[in-house]
Design an enzyme around this catalytic site. Structure first.
Site, PDB file in Angstrom:
ATOM      1  N   GLU A  54      25.555   5.832  54.255  1.00 44.92           N
ATOM      2  CA  GLU A  54      24.823   6.397  53.260  1.00 44.92           C
ATOM      3  C   GLU A  54      23.629   5.623  53.055  1.00 44.92           C
ATOM      4  O   GLU A  54      23.571   4.556  52.578  1.00 44.92           O
ATOM      5  CB  GLU A  54      25.757   6.409  51.991  1.00 44.92           C
ATOM      6  CG  GLU A  54      24.949   6.718  50.760  1.00 44.92           C
ATOM      7  CD  GLU A  54      25.906   6.534  49.596  1.00 44.92           C
ATOM      8  OE1 GLU A  54      26.900   5.835  49.588  1.00 44.92           O
ATOM      9  OE2 GLU A  54      25.452   6.633  48.343  1.00 44.92           O
TER      10      GLU A  54
ATOM     11  N   ASP B  85      28.828   3.805  49.456  1.00 45.49           N
ATOM     12  CA  ASP B  85      28.868   2.901  48.189  1.00 45.49           C
ATOM     13  C   ASP B  85      29.998   3.232  47.435  1.00 45.49           C
ATOM     14  O   ASP B  85      30.823   4.295  47.430  1.00 45.49           O
ATOM     15  CB  ASP B  85      27.547   3.342  47.403  1.00 45.49           C
ATOM     16  CG  ASP B  85      26.178   2.706  47.988  1.00 45.49           C
ATOM     17  OD1 ASP B  85      26.331   2.010  48.756  1.00 45.49           O
ATOM     18  OD2 ASP B  85      25.329   3.130  47.558  1.00 45.49           O
TER      19      ASP B  85
ATOM     20  N   ASP C 151      28.297   8.188  43.348  1.00 49.91           N
ATOM     21  CA  ASP C 151      27.554   8.987  44.452  1.00 49.91           C
ATOM     22  C   ASP C 151      28.082   8.798  45.790  1.00 49.91           C
ATOM     23  O   ASP C 151      28.222   9.690  46.577  1.00 49.91           O
ATOM     24  CB  ASP C 151      26.002   8.410  44.294  1.00 49.91           C
ATOM     25  CG  ASP C 151      25.258   9.176  43.415  1.00 49.91           C
ATOM     26  OD1 ASP C 151      25.626  10.155  42.768  1.00 49.91           O
ATOM     27  OD2 ASP C 151      24.146   8.742  43.165  1.00 49.91           O
TER      28      ASP C 151
ATOM     29  N   ASP D  66      30.546   3.483  44.479  1.00 50.67           N
ATOM     30  CA  ASP D  66      30.170   4.334  43.154  1.00 50.67           C
ATOM     31  C   ASP D  66      30.375   5.850  43.100  1.00 50.67           C
ATOM     32  O   ASP D  66      30.955   6.351  44.148  1.00 50.67           O
ATOM     33  CB  ASP D  66      28.651   3.980  42.767  1.00 50.67           C
ATOM     34  CG  ASP D  66      27.695   4.404  43.644  1.00 50.67           C
ATOM     35  OD1 ASP D  66      28.225   5.191  44.509  1.00 50.67           O
ATOM     36  OD2 ASP D  66      26.530   4.172  43.368  1.00 50.67           O
TER      37      ASP D  66
END
Ligand code: 0RA
Length: 649
Positions: A431, A509, A513, A511
């Site tokens: 990403e 990641d 997103d 998180d």
């Protein structure tokens, strides 16, 4: 109880040999000794309880996951028989719990679920538990026996009287057998939901004492369906817009095969067909699915021809066109299922195909005759699918021509590896450009390739299949992988013979997103490159969540508990009061290339999660819920799970 010592010891040796065989080769009995096998222990006991419910004696089943990851399964069935077993000369309860395959020998005639995929009996659960205790409520009495690694610790005891009926089993999975002994709540929730739909009326209750809300109440959920497969289909399509008011329900029996099917069409473009044999999810399909498809194609085509609707469209229709926007659940009950295929989840019994084909064909025929409005909607949908397929072929040919023109057409963003044997090559889908850059520096360039993916990947939920080729990220992935997609008549077909990597690792990641992008990529693979998942080529990287540091010592941590443990350990060390630092990694970008290699990319130290069809199916469902047009299910989902915080998909 009377028996001679000789009998007893001869018996015990036999029992010990049986249990020993299970402990020596557990995978032969429960599939594997990883997370799947661990959950299998629960399903083995639950299947026995479901058999009681199929026989008409059990209405409630409960599962408790205790704080220490031990399990209680209870039911209100007849209770495991406790009478003296004439041949073995001991309580039938002890026989069922200690002798392989003994469970099924009591009443042969009734149809059994627990004889299925790995149907090995509760004695296997017993053999693979350091400790197991069974309590039986039967004939007004309560009986109990406990075991260690399957060996009874005392003869069956009568411990009191009761008005209840049923069986309670508490077991502690043996950590010297299983590579993990931590149960996954979502896996259990998903399976119980499925079992509720497949077993109309049965009530199941799950409690997870490890998960508590702010008030300290444990996670608790009940599972129960009166609508059965109709509700199941509605659930699968809860994020979609239906084109007919009610799903079609097929129920019948032929060649001794019980057939149940529910099906509907939505305005979307993908096909969801979920199939079961004796409550076992047949991931690879098989004869029941073939029979269903043949009936669907044959009946719809004949109706379309007869009504003149297809003729008007002047377009050639193929089998796939009948399945765009189709959602169906197929459940069959077969006396002696033959399972084939790589994962032994493909039904091989030929007689099942004709049974399903004739049951579905007949009901669908009458449905179309009696519902001309819905029939027309379905046929129109088929025509649109055929038109889209033609458009897709043109778009694909254009992309492939473009790629040929760009000669050595690997995407510019790809940092390829030097190794050429696909079996040794790994592709990291990373990403963002910045993390992509770190990964490029950190990797072993001999066998690890990096493809950074930027920005939003196409929302594959809302796109018709030909539009996916318009998306640059998708094109980059396809060309980097070296595969080509689609043949005449089958848009979904992909050709893996030129696949350039046999490990494809999604690295995002930790998180929101990141998990969003991971869900997108998973859904893309699930929809368009399912073969890659089925072959076991798709993985998810697991970067650490924390770095705990004190002075020159540092420790990466992957879970909250690990972090807490290291913080404690560091702060207790040699009485000094150096500060302990905890760094929470939100993104891959917060690690340098050495850290990224050490924790996430080095094959000797990293932990990759292999993506299975089941996990991808869950991701795709979550995905269409979060991204689809329907808002209510999304809100309900978020409200329901927000308090349990982590969502590990
Ligand atoms: C053997 C025979 C019968 C039932 C069971 C075993 C049985 C096993 C389990 C495991 C969990 N719950 C269970 N409930 C029942 C038939 C009972 C009879 O013939 O009375």
């Amino acid at each position: 109880m009377t028996r001679t010592n000789n009998d007893y010891s001869a018996n015990s040796i036999q029992v010990l040999e049986g249990l020993e065989a299970v402990r020596k080769r557990p995978a032969m009995y429960i599939g594997d000794v990883g997370i799947k096998g661990l959950h299998h222990l629960i399903w083995e006991v639950v299947d026995n309880a479901i058999d009681e419910s199929l026989a008409g004696y059990c209405t409630k089943i409960g599962i408790i996951i205790h704080e220490d990851n031990t399990i209680t399964v209870w039911d209100n069935g007849r209770g495991i028989p406790t009478e003296m077993h004439p041949k073995e000369q001991k309580s039938a309860l002890e026989v069922v719990m200690t002798i392989l395959h003994a469970g099924g020998k009591f009443d042969k005639d009734t149809y059994k679920i627990s004889g299925g995929l790995h149907g090995v009996g509760v004695s296997c659960v017993n053999a693979l538990s350091t400790h197991l205790e069974v309590t039986v409520y039967r004939n007004g009495k309560i009986y109990k026996q406990a075991y260690a690694q399957g060996i009874p610790r005392y003869p069956v005891q009568e411990i009191g009287t009761t008005d209840l009926r049923g069986t309670t089993v508490h077991f502690i999975p043996d950590s010297s057998i299983f590579t993990t002994t931590v149960y996954n709540l979502h896996t259990i929730v998903n399976r119980l939901q499925e079992l509720a739909y497949l077993n109309v009326g049965l009530q199941m209750q799950l409690e997870d004492l490890r998960e508590r809300d702010e008030q300290g109440n444990p996670f608790s959920q009940t599972f129960h369906s009166e609508g059965g497969l109709l509700e199941f289909v509605a659930h699968l399509d809860s994020t979609k817009v239906a084109i007919m008011p009610m799903p079609i329900l097929v129920e019948g029996e032929k060649n001794n095969v019980v057939v149940q099917v529910a099906m509907t069409y939505n305005t979307g473009y993908s096909e969801t067909v979920v199939s079961y044999v004796n409550n076992i999810h047949t991931i690879e399909g098989g004869m029941h699915v073939t029979g269903f498809r043949r009936a669907l194609t044959r009946t719809l085509k004949s109706y379309g021809d007869k009504s003149g609707l297809l003729e008007k469209a002047k377009i050639e229709i193929v089998g796939d066109d009948f399945r765009e926007g189709l959602t169906a659940v197929i459940s069959v009950k077969v006396a002696e299922p033959q399972f084939e295929g790589q994962t032994k989840t493909k039904l091989g019994n030929a007689e099942v195909q004709s049974a399903v084909e004739s049951c579905v064909g007949e009901v669908l025929y009458y449905y179309l005759e009696e519902h001309p409005k819905e029939a027309k909607l379905i046929i129109n949908k088929v025509i649109i699918a055929a038109q889209a397929r033609q458009a897709a072929r043109k778009a694909r040919e254009m992309v492939q021509r473009k790629n040929v023109l760009m000669s050595n057409s690997l995407p510019g963003k790809l940092a390829d590896c030097s190794e050429r044997d696909p079996a040794l090559c790994e592709l990291f889908l990373v990403e963002g450009d910045s993390a992509g850059g770190t990964a490029k520096m950190g990797r072993n360039r001999r066998f690890q390739a990096i493809l950074p993916l930027k920005g939003k990947i196409l929302n594959v939920e809302k796109a018709q299949s030909y539009k996916i080729y318009d998306n640059e990220q998708v094109r980059n992935m396809i060309t980097a992988l070296g595969i080509s997609m689609g043949t005449d008549g089958n848009e979904q077909a992909i050709h893996l013979d030129k696949l350039r990597y046999h490990k494809i690792v999604i690295m995002t990641d930790a998180d929101v997103d990141g998990s969003h992008i991971r869900t997108l990529i998973l859904t893309f693979f699930f929809r368009y490159m399912r073969d890659i998942i089925e072959k076991g080529y798709l993985y998810i990287a697991s970067p650490p969540l924390y770095l705990v540091k004190r002075d020159k010592e540092a420790q990466y941590c992957w879970t909250e508990a690990e972090k807490e443990a290291w913080v404690t350990q560091f702060s207790l060390k040699d009485g000094k009061t150096d500060a302990v630092f905890v760094q929470r990694y939100k993104g891959l970008g917060e690690m340098n290339e050495i850290q990224l290699w050490d924790t996430t990319m080095d094959p000797t130290r990293r932990s990759l999660k292999q993506v299975t069809i089941a996990s991808a199916l869950a991701a795709e469902h979550l995905f269409s819920m979060l991204m689809g047009d329907e808002v209510p299910p999304r809100r309900e989902f978020i409200e329901r799970y927000a308090k349990y915080a982590k969502l590990d998909i």
